[in-house]
Design a protein around this motif. Structure first.
Motif, PDB file in Angstrom:
ATOM      1  N   SER A 137       0.826  -1.205   0.000  1.00 39.94           N
ATOM      2  CA  SER A 137       0.000   0.000   0.000  1.00 39.94           C
ATOM      3  C   SER A 137       0.858   1.253   0.000  1.00 39.94           C
TER       4      SER A 137
ATOM      5  N   GLN B 135      -5.387   5.022   1.458  1.00 41.44           N
ATOM      6  CA  GLN B 135      -4.191   4.421   0.872  1.00 41.44           C
ATOM      7  C   GLN B 135      -4.541   3.762  -0.453  1.00 41.44           C
ATOM      8  N   VAL B 136      -3.538   3.608  -1.296  1.00 46.80           N
ATOM      9  CA  VAL B 136      -3.681   2.903  -2.572  1.00 46.80           C
ATOM     10  C   VAL B 136      -2.851   1.634  -2.476  1.00 46.80           C
ATOM     11  N   TYR B 153      -4.939  -1.876  -8.483  1.00 46.90           N
ATOM     12  CA  TYR B 153      -4.718  -0.991  -7.342  1.00 46.90           C
ATOM     13  C   TYR B 153      -6.066  -0.681  -6.712  1.00 46.90           C
ATOM     14  N   TYR B 155      -7.959   1.796  -3.902  1.00 45.87           N
ATOM     15  CA  TYR B 155      -7.998   2.904  -2.936  1.00 45.87           C
ATOM     16  C   TYR B 155      -8.985   2.557  -1.840  1.00 45.87           C
ATOM     17  N   HIS B 185      -3.610   6.724 -10.145  1.00 46.77           N
ATOM     18  CA  HIS B 185      -3.007   7.267  -8.916  1.00 46.77           C
ATOM     19  C   HIS B 185      -1.681   7.968  -9.179  1.00 46.77           C
ATOM     20  N   ASP B 191      -5.987   9.494  -5.437  1.00 47.63           N
ATOM     21  CA  ASP B 191      -5.959   9.375  -3.980  1.00 47.63           C
ATOM     22  C   ASP B 191      -6.233  10.718  -3.306  1.00 47.63           C
ATOM     23  N   ASP B 195      -9.444  11.744  -1.092  1.00 38.87           N
ATOM     24  CA  ASP B 195      -9.190  12.196   0.287  1.00 38.87           C
ATOM     25  C   ASP B 195      -9.856  13.551   0.533  1.00 38.87           C
TER      26      ASP B 195
END
Lengths: 404, 404
Positions: A137, B135-136, B153, B155, B185, B191, B195
């Motif tokens: 991550s 987090q990714v 991936y 998120y 990302h 991300d 957020d």
């Protein structure tokens, strides 16, 4: 990326198939037939540079390419050692990445990578296999020490999500000079190595945190960072003659005089608390390890040997505090080795790893430690140099020794 | 990377400072002073190619560089549109990435990227800010459909770890042609966008899954993939003349005749079940959305409009099923729009986004849908083309409309 490449490699009649026995490198972009690796580990490269006078491959030396009638430059270079190698292409004096491969951050820039395959059995430990997989991550955190947002990567083991009450020990793992926090999971295959070790019950399930060891305080001259991080670019950018490590403020060997201290502060003040706040971490020094490769090994020795109250396991892969001058068990590292019994009691593991081609320094250091009564583990990777296959093997030997 | 760059940008007297008002691009490698962006958004490039006859920057056209007495080639190009642009350097005919910048997978290879900064207020929504960060995660899974290990991936929102009983809706989000699962990302700042939206309570906390839309079945000719993924490399590798989309087996427009079907199968058979097994996912179609950019938008329309029992939200950013020929509400997409009331009842959101410079096709499609009684949302990014800033803005407008 690897998934895509597996798809390419499994096709019956690949458009991108190179000639004869030469197998497309697993790090090529989709569809690119070159570079390819022959059965005897010679490598053939091909680049389109129709108007160039001279084109060279730099991989363990410079190899001049020859222009064909189709305007494409080619060369086949002698057999290479197995594992991952950085390389670059020089077109009429311009040092560039090969557009036919994925790029990898090393020597301070995104240059080319090639993987010379090992026999499948030897490569199994760092290959994707039919086992449970953990995840890596990307995690951003604000550092009060550096005054910046920083990025780290965090490996969590396969059962982390399902065992929602378990707590896990943590290994902090660092890259080397000119690399960054991406190295261990892209070049190093950290994720597959840990997945496989955990599946075989050779290693305890653990969290692995990979940060960037380059850190400067607010207002500090960032050239201290550049001096550590971008040799290649300094030459590209025509820095003052004499190479890349001589920036103003640089100390011994070109490293800044305060080398390592800012990262230790960043780690202890910002990184470790963020990790322990965010993840289900087992408490205490006996659940905390630190290791790194090359410059990251030096950093790990610096951090851990000054903070034995916080770490019980230490690893240096092709890098430690042993190579920086004469070792004196009474005085080296501020006398931390002066009382061997006390040190051995505190330190659950002091691990030194090296590639056999890298010279005797690390083995000598291990023997000096042993002579001084300091317990340590020594691992040597046969036939490999200061490269990622050495460090994959080091990790594969090191991780099973942790938290037991 | 960005953390490092923030460190560089905040230094008092940067070693890497470019001349005058020209600010080092935020995507440069550490220590590289060029490329730099002037206050009026002109860009200055510099490349070391001491023996070259001709060096060109390709960014919205070809710009010849001039060799200075120091052997370095330079050029300043006219003002550029804000946002992220791919570019490359041509040295005596060799198309390469600029060694001074990080590389980004686009057009099928790792080429250079530059970010032309917007005013801070405009860029705030995709910038790292003092909010809680998700987090990714990189996640490997085995696909029965393709017979390969694939990487996606994921998120997860800031509170995913701490709210260990909450379940979350999922957005499946795709890249465009020649890109891969890393695009959203790295180029897209997915991300930070999520957020910030979540911190401001504009969007519901959600999981976002980013996979690679390129998929072939075992034994299928991987050139189908190459045809979709590596235009640049085909020219590097001297593919048959006529460009990169004409591989054997290619159908209309160069795309394979079975275009999109294998990915839909991979997604429904392997990806979605893996995600729902691994993460705390809220169940049912009303908690599942799919969107993508360009070719990923086409793929999203293809997948969702054939599977309305599985998805309730659909987005196309500069790509949908609208641009592929005449729209007929009775027959297009197998007649899914034929009964507008039934469609509107099922589909919670049909979203179309586009950059204003991209032409009227998407707006026309939106109006045709409206005329046919199909509810849809239309978003236009002012002044931007078929590029990542358009898609960041699309996501920022789209995500708040989901799961409400």
């Amino acid at each position: 990326m690897r998934s895509v490449l597996l798809a390419l490699m499994s096709c019956g009649l690949c458009w991108g198939q190179a000639a004869d026995d030469c197998k497309t490198s697993s790090l090529n972009i989709p569809g690119a037939p070159y570079p390819c690796v022959h059965a005897d580990r010679r490598v053939t490269f091909r680049v389109a540079a129709p108007d160039a006078q001279k084109v060279t491959v730099r991989l363990g030396g410079a190899h001049d390419m020859t222009k064909g009638q189709d305007g494409l430059w080619m060369v086949t270079i002698p057999p290479q050692v197995v594992g991952f190698h950085y390389y670059s292409i020089v077109v009429d004096g311009a040092v560039m990445a090969d557009p036919a491969t994925r790029t990898f951050f090393g020597s301070g820039w995104d240059n080319s990578g090639i993987e010379i395959p090992e026999p499948a059995a030897d490569a199994a430990y760092y290959s994707a296999r039919d086992v449970s997989h953990g995840q890596v991550s990307q995690r951003w955190y604000y550092s009060k020490v550096t005054g910046t947002w920083r990025r780290c990567y965090v490996y969590t083991p396969p059962d982390y999500e399902s065992n929602s009450r378990s707590r896990y020990p943590v290994l902090y793992l660092l890259h080397g000079w000119g690399e960054n926090e991406q190295g261990w999971h892209t070049q190093g295959h950290l994720d597959f190595i840990m997945d496989n070790l955990i599946a075989e019950k050779k290693a305890k399930p653990m969290i692995v945190v990979m940060d960037n060891l380059n850190a400067v305080k607010p207002g500090e001259d960032a050239s201290l960072y550049a001096a550590r991080g971008s040799l290649a670019q300094r030459s590209v950018a025509a820095a003052p003659a004499g190479g890349g490590r001589g920036a103003p403020g640089a100390g011994r060997g070109g490293f800044p005089t305060n080398w390592g201290g800012v990262f230790t502060d960043t780690m202890l003040t910002d990184l470790v608390p963020m990790i322990e706040r965010t993840y289900r971490v087992a408490p205490g020094r006996e659940n905390r390890a630190m290791a790194g490769l090359s410059m990251g090994g030096m950093q790990s020795f610096l951090t851990v040997l000054s903070n034995l109250d916080k770490f019980a396991y230490l690893g240096g892969f092709s890098g430690s505090s042993g190579g920086r001058g004469g070792f004196d068990p009474k005085t080296s590292n501020n006398g931390v080795f002066a009382d061997p019994d006390a040190f051995n009691k505190k330190m659950k593991l002091l691990f030194l790893g090296i590639g056999s081609v890298e010279g005797p320094g690390t083995k000598n250091f291990s023997e000096e430690l042993t002579k001084a009564g300091i317990k340590n583990a020594y691992f040597e990777s046969p036939g490999t140099a200061h490269e990622w296959l050495t460090w994959r093997r080091c990790l594969n030997d090191f991780a099973p020794r942790l938290f037991k």
